[in-house]
Design a protein around this motif. Structure first.
Motif, PDB file in Angstrom:
ATOM      1  N   HIS A 117       0.601  -0.754   0.364  1.00 47.79           N
ATOM      2  CA  HIS A 117      -0.034   0.231  -0.839  1.00 47.79           C
ATOM      3  C   HIS A 117       1.020   1.266  -0.335  1.00 47.79           C
ATOM      4  O   HIS A 117       2.161   1.081   0.633  1.00 47.79           O
ATOM      5  N   LYS A 118       0.210   2.004  -0.263  1.00 45.22           N
ATOM      6  CA  LYS A 118       1.584   3.574  -1.311  1.00 45.22           C
ATOM      7  C   LYS A 118       1.032   4.061  -0.027  1.00 45.22           C
ATOM      8  O   LYS A 118       0.162   5.229  -0.115  1.00 45.22           O
ATOM      9  N   SER A 119       2.332   4.903   1.283  1.00 44.59           N
ATOM     10  CA  SER A 119       1.933   5.915   2.445  1.00 44.59           C
ATOM     11  C   SER A 119       2.739   5.587   3.157  1.00 44.59           C
ATOM     12  O   SER A 119       3.295   3.917   2.758  1.00 44.59           O
ATOM     13  N   ARG A 120       2.814   5.676   4.263  1.00 46.28           N
ATOM     14  CA  ARG A 120       4.093   6.052   4.753  1.00 46.28           C
ATOM     15  C   ARG A 120       3.437   5.019   6.128  1.00 46.28           C
ATOM     16  O   ARG A 120       5.074   4.191   6.436  1.00 46.28           O
ATOM     17  N   TYR A 121       2.911   4.853   6.445  1.00 48.93           N
ATOM     18  CA  TYR A 121       2.714   4.136   7.448  1.00 48.93           C
ATOM     19  C   TYR A 121       3.716   2.448   6.796  1.00 48.93           C
ATOM     20  O   TYR A 121       3.798   2.074   7.743  1.00 48.93           O
ATOM     21  N   TYR A 122       2.412   2.469   5.752  1.00 45.47           N
ATOM     22  CA  TYR A 122       2.852   0.964   5.325  1.00 45.47           C
ATOM     23  C   TYR A 122       4.792   0.600   5.214  1.00 45.47           C
ATOM     24  O   TYR A 122       5.582   0.149   5.010  1.00 45.47           O
ATOM     25  N   ALA A 123       5.351   1.751   5.032  1.00 44.82           N
ATOM     26  CA  ALA A 123       6.545   1.897   4.221  1.00 44.82           C
ATOM     27  C   ALA A 123       7.011   1.772   4.835  1.00 44.82           C
ATOM     28  O   ALA A 123       8.270   0.923   5.513  1.00 44.82           O
ATOM     29  N   MET A 124       7.002   2.415   6.690  1.00 44.98           N
ATOM     30  CA  MET A 124       7.154   2.279   7.789  1.00 44.98           C
ATOM     31  C   MET A 124       7.184   0.841   7.985  1.00 44.98           C
ATOM     32  O   MET A 124       8.323   0.492   8.359  1.00 44.98           O
ATOM     33  N   LEU A 125       6.112   0.059   7.861  1.00 44.35           N
ATOM     34  CA  LEU A 125       6.370  -1.655   8.493  1.00 44.35           C
ATOM     35  C   LEU A 125       6.838  -2.305   7.529  1.00 44.35           C
ATOM     36  O   LEU A 125       7.665  -2.784   7.936  1.00 44.35           O
ATOM     37  N   ARG A 126       7.306  -1.754   6.694  1.00 44.61           N
ATOM     38  CA  ARG A 126       8.414  -2.156   5.008  1.00 44.61           C
ATOM     39  C   ARG A 126       9.899  -2.396   5.796  1.00 44.61           C
ATOM     40  O   ARG A 126      10.037  -3.262   5.560  1.00 44.61           O
ATOM     41  N   THR A 127       9.910  -1.345   6.350  1.00 39.59           N
ATOM     42  CA  THR A 127      11.160  -0.480   6.761  1.00 39.59           C
ATOM     43  C   THR A 127      11.430  -1.872   8.232  1.00 39.59           C
ATOM     44  O   THR A 127      12.671  -2.971   8.470  1.00 39.59           O
ATOM     45  N   PHE A 128      10.140  -1.534   9.243  1.00 30.91           N
ATOM     46  CA  PHE A 128      10.297  -2.519  10.472  1.00 30.91           C
ATOM     47  C   PHE A 128      10.590  -4.659   9.675  1.00 30.91           C
ATOM     48  O   PHE A 128      11.383  -5.362  10.392  1.00 30.91           O
ATOM     49  N   VAL A 129      10.265  -4.879   8.166  1.00 30.52           N
ATOM     50  CA  VAL A 129       9.730  -6.317   8.398  1.00 30.52           C
ATOM     51  C   VAL A 129      11.340  -6.477   7.356  1.00 30.52           C
ATOM     52  O   VAL A 129      12.382  -7.448   7.733  1.00 30.52           O
ATOM     53  N   LEU A 130      12.066  -5.265   7.286  1.00 26.21           N
ATOM     54  CA  LEU A 130      13.247  -5.865   6.167  1.00 26.21           C
ATOM     55  C   LEU A 130      14.301  -5.433   6.937  1.00 26.21           C
ATOM     56  O   LEU A 130      15.495  -5.892   6.666  1.00 26.21           O
ATOM     57  N   LEU A 131      13.898  -4.996   8.274  1.00 29.67           N
ATOM     58  CA  LEU A 131      14.827  -4.774   8.871  1.00 29.67           C
ATOM     59  C   LEU A 131      16.088  -5.650   8.985  1.00 29.67           C
ATOM     60  O   LEU A 131      17.359  -5.494   9.473  1.00 29.67           O
ATOM     61  N   PRO A 132      15.645  -6.870   9.545  1.00 33.47           N
ATOM     62  CA  PRO A 132      16.013  -7.983  10.287  1.00 33.47           C
ATOM     63  C   PRO A 132      17.856  -8.668   8.765  1.00 33.47           C
ATOM     64  O   PRO A 132      18.391  -9.036   9.761  1.00 33.47           O
ATOM     65  N   TYR A 133      16.712  -8.194   7.367  1.00 32.50           N
ATOM     66  CA  TYR A 133      17.772  -8.761   6.894  1.00 32.50           C
ATOM     67  C   TYR A 133      19.345  -7.820   6.882  1.00 32.50           C
ATOM     68  O   TYR A 133      20.144  -9.173   6.373  1.00 32.50           O
ATOM     69  N   ILE A 134      19.413  -7.483   7.247  1.00 32.47           N
ATOM     70  CA  ILE A 134      20.930  -6.904   7.084  1.00 32.47           C
ATOM     71  C   ILE A 134      21.317  -6.141   8.690  1.00 32.47           C
ATOM     72  O   ILE A 134      22.737  -6.295   8.941  1.00 32.47           O
ATOM     73  N   THR A 135      21.149  -6.924   9.545  1.00 31.14           N
ATOM     74  CA  THR A 135      21.213  -7.501  10.789  1.00 31.14           C
ATOM     75  C   THR A 135      22.739  -8.354  10.940  1.00 31.14           C
ATOM     76  O   THR A 135      22.020  -9.775  10.309  1.00 31.14           O
ATOM     77  N   PRO A 136      23.799  -8.415  11.750  1.00 30.14           N
ATOM     78  CA  PRO A 136      24.790  -9.536  11.643  1.00 30.14           C
ATOM     79  C   PRO A 136      23.718 -10.879  12.213  1.00 30.14           C
ATOM     80  O   PRO A 136      22.842 -10.407  13.696  1.00 30.14           O
ATOM     81  N   VAL A 137      23.968 -12.124  11.562  1.00 32.84           N
ATOM     82  CA  VAL A 137      23.503 -13.163  12.469  1.00 32.84           C
ATOM     83  C   VAL A 137      23.607 -13.029  14.193  1.00 32.84           C
ATOM     84  O   VAL A 137      22.590 -13.611  14.792  1.00 32.84           O
ATOM     85  N   ILE A 138      25.586 -13.370  14.454  1.00 33.21           N
ATOM     86  CA  ILE A 138      26.068 -13.867  15.195  1.00 33.21           C
ATOM     87  C   ILE A 138      25.030 -13.189  16.469  1.00 33.21           C
ATOM     88  O   ILE A 138      24.537 -13.071  17.383  1.00 33.21           O
ATOM     89  N   ALA A 139      25.186 -12.140  16.256  1.00 33.68           N
ATOM     90  CA  ALA A 139      24.867 -10.543  17.461  1.00 33.68           C
ATOM     91  C   ALA A 139      23.054 -10.494  17.467  1.00 33.68           C
ATOM     92  O   ALA A 139      22.906 -10.497  18.902  1.00 33.68           O
TER      93      ALA A 139
END
Lengths: 309, 284
Positions: A111-133
């Motif tokens: 959905h094109k809105s800031r709200y859903y863009a923010m949620l997409r950020t939350f969902v993608l965030l773990p992907y770039i975190t280091p696994v061990i940490a």
């Protein structure tokens, strides 16, 4: 047009001289890349084919020809079969969960809105975190006594679990972490595929009276099928290669009771903890064969369900 | 026979559906954020707060765990190693991809496609087949247990070559013709025209190499044994095995090493999403 021979310069053939000079420069420019690719991909790929056939030792001892004994040893080693079983069972539920989860979350937040863009950020965030940490936080959440999972189960009056310490639940716990860490990547790919589905197709179907589910089943899903196929291949390979999260969540052991010993972890332990290189190399070859086989099967099956526009 | 006709949803019901979707989406989003948050809370707990039932979700902002965990290991050294490995990998991979991407687009020579195919074939080789042979190769090169062992195997980025070749092919040939008129060599043209134009592509490539290299764990674990050349991730794994019940400090270590990437992500999210959509994120 005739030229006066006296003043004519030798007519150049349009490309040839340039091509020759380009050739030298091309070699120069390509050399670094070719060197890296040869030394760190082609050479080891070739070595991987033969390493399993020898008894190779790092220090002192002579390398001797082993024939298929390493392979035979691997295939008669009970732990190898446990690891193979763990790897396959893990893939059997992990791959569909990842793909279905990615499509579900993508449809939800498409959905094109800031709200859903923010949620997409939350969902993608773990992907770039280091696994061990980030596995540390999960180890804590999985803690049978104080971890949040059992606390919630306790509040809900549901039976608690030993999570990573239970042979039955250890691998599903790893799967939970892996979904958390990697789902965002898949969601972004599905979102990008969804955005390329023309809106008018959906609208036309809607005017013709198609309900939401029918539109999904008959329009969205077929148009997504090439993406699903791509995710299927990538997720299968990624799942069979799972290592860091298993190392972290099992304390490097693949336990309890070999419950999280996957093929790659076993290869790691055999090669780099026990230093049986050739033996491990033969297992690696078997894993590669498995991946190749699965990829070929999926490729073959895809002709029946992947829809290309 | 009556066809099923989707009636326009009444406004009230639509409002409810929209609200429902917003709430469910929020729950999903927060579920992804929660594990990071709980590590954050635990890292700021006071000594008595950890093994408490039920757990609490409001941080107490006691930074003593960070102070303590900072003293527990030589972080400056590990961060230095991670930074050195990451930056050197980026520099080498950019250099190899720029040079070959340019050769594969602006130069005319026989076998151009064959060379490109040879690079693309690299993507077909499964990573686990290379683990043991590459270890043996680095052993023969006497490079085991060095920072270079963690850099050189990643010196060639096929995605980098692919993207740059694509980009260079899209540049008008007249740029080069004009530069040639002015007497520029290929290298000079590459350095002062093509590379500056390719900056956005170079940035995306660097970003993904950065994430992959900063987070890499398996390969450093395999090829290094001395602490003095190891990256942060390996040290965190060692702390994790050694202090498996010290949740406050472990969480602090985890947050400390996760934060740089979270900050990076929040600033560069757009590039990361675009990169993943184009399939660049696969190179890890």
């Amino acid at each position: 047009m005739q030229q006066n021979p006296a003043v004519s310069v030798p007519v150049k053939k349009p490309h040839e001289p340039q091509r020759r000079s380009d050739w030298k420069q091309a070699v120069l420019l390509l050399l670094p890349m070719i060197a890296f690719v040869l030394v760190f991909t082609y050479l080891p790929a070739g070595m991987s084919l033969v390493l399993g056939l020898f008894h190779y030792h790092l220090l002192g001892v002579h390398t001797t020809f082993a024939g298929f004994t390493n392979f035979k040893d691997a295939l008669t080693y009970p732990i190898f079969w446990i690891a193979l079983k763990n790897t396959l069972i893990y893939a059997v539920y992990m791959v569909p969960l990842t793909i279905a989860g990615a499509i579900g979350v993508a449809l939800l937040i498409d959905h094109k809105s800031r709200y859903y863009a923010m949620l997409r950020t939350f969902v993608l965030l773990p992907y770039i975190t280091p696994v061990i940490a980030t596995a540390i936080g999960w180890l804590w959440m999985f803690n049978p006594q104080y971890g949040i999972f059992n606390v919630v189960l306790h509040w809900l009056h549901l039976p608690q679990s030993q999570w990573l310490q239970s042979p039955r639940m250890a691998m599903p716990s790893v799967a939970l972490y892996t979904l958390w860490h990697g789902l965002g990547f898949n969601v972004v790919i599905v979102l990008s595929a969804l955005s390329s589905i023309p809106k008018h197709v959906q609208e036309a179907a809607s005017i013709d009276g198609a309900t939401g589910w029918t539109r999904f089943r008959r329009i969205t899903l077929p148009l997504l099928s090439p993406t699903v196929f791509f995710l299927l291949i990538v997720t299968t390979i990624g799942t069979l290669q799972a290592f860091s999260q298993i190392y972290a969540l099992s304390g490097g052991t693949g336990g309890p009771a070999y419950a999280t010993t996957t093929l790659l972890l076993l290869i790691y332990q055999t090669a780099f903890q026990d230093f049986h290189f050739s033996y491990a190399a033969s297992m690696a070859m078997l894993l590669v064969l498995l991946i190749l086989l699965l990829t070929l099967v999926q490729n073959w099956l895809s002709k029946r369900w992947v829809f290309y526009q | 026979m009556s066809a099923r006709i989707a009636r326009p949803t009444p406004p009230n019901r639509r409002k409810i559906l929209t609200g429902f979707r917003a709430v469910v989406s929020l729950a999903v989003g927060l579920a992804f954020l929660f594990p990071l948050y709980i590590a954050f809370v635990t890292s700021l707990d006071t000594a008595g707060q950890v093994f408490v039932f039920p757990p609490h979700l409001v941080p107490s902002f006691d930074f003593s765990s960070y102070v303590r965990v900072w003293q527990m290991a030589r972080w400056a050294m590990y961060y230095g190693n991670t930074l050195f490995i990451t930056l050197t990998t980026i520099i080498i991979a950019l250099a190899t991809s720029i040079l070959s991407g340019y050769a594969l687009s602006f130069l005319q020579f026989k076998g151009r496609n064959a060379v490109f195919m040879m690079f693309l074939l690299v993507l077909m080789v499964p990573a686990e087949a290379l683990l043991i042979p590459n270890y043996v190769i680095l052993h023969e090169m006497n490079l085991l247990n060095t920072r270079w062992a963690q850099i050189l195997p990643y010196g060639a980025s096929v995605f980098g070559v692919f993207l740059l070749r694509q980009f260079f092919l899209g540049l008008p040939k007249s740029y080069w013709e004009a530069a040639k008129m002015d007497g520029a060599s290929h290298l000079r043209f590459l350095w002062s025209v093509a590379v500056p134009l390719a900056k956005p592509v170079l940035f995306t490539i660097s970003l993904f190499i950065f994430i992959g290299s900063w987070n890499s764990f398996q390969w450093p674990l395999i090829v290094t044994t001395s602490h003095s050349v190891q990256p942060v991730e390996v040290e965190v794994s060692r702390l994790m095995l050694a202090h498996s019940v010290d949740w406050r400090r472990l969480s602090a270590a985890g947050i400390m090493t996760t934060m740089p990437l979270v900050v990076l992500f929040l600033f560069l999210q757009r590039h990361i999403i675009r990169g993943i959509s184009r399939g660049e994120g696969l190179q890890e």
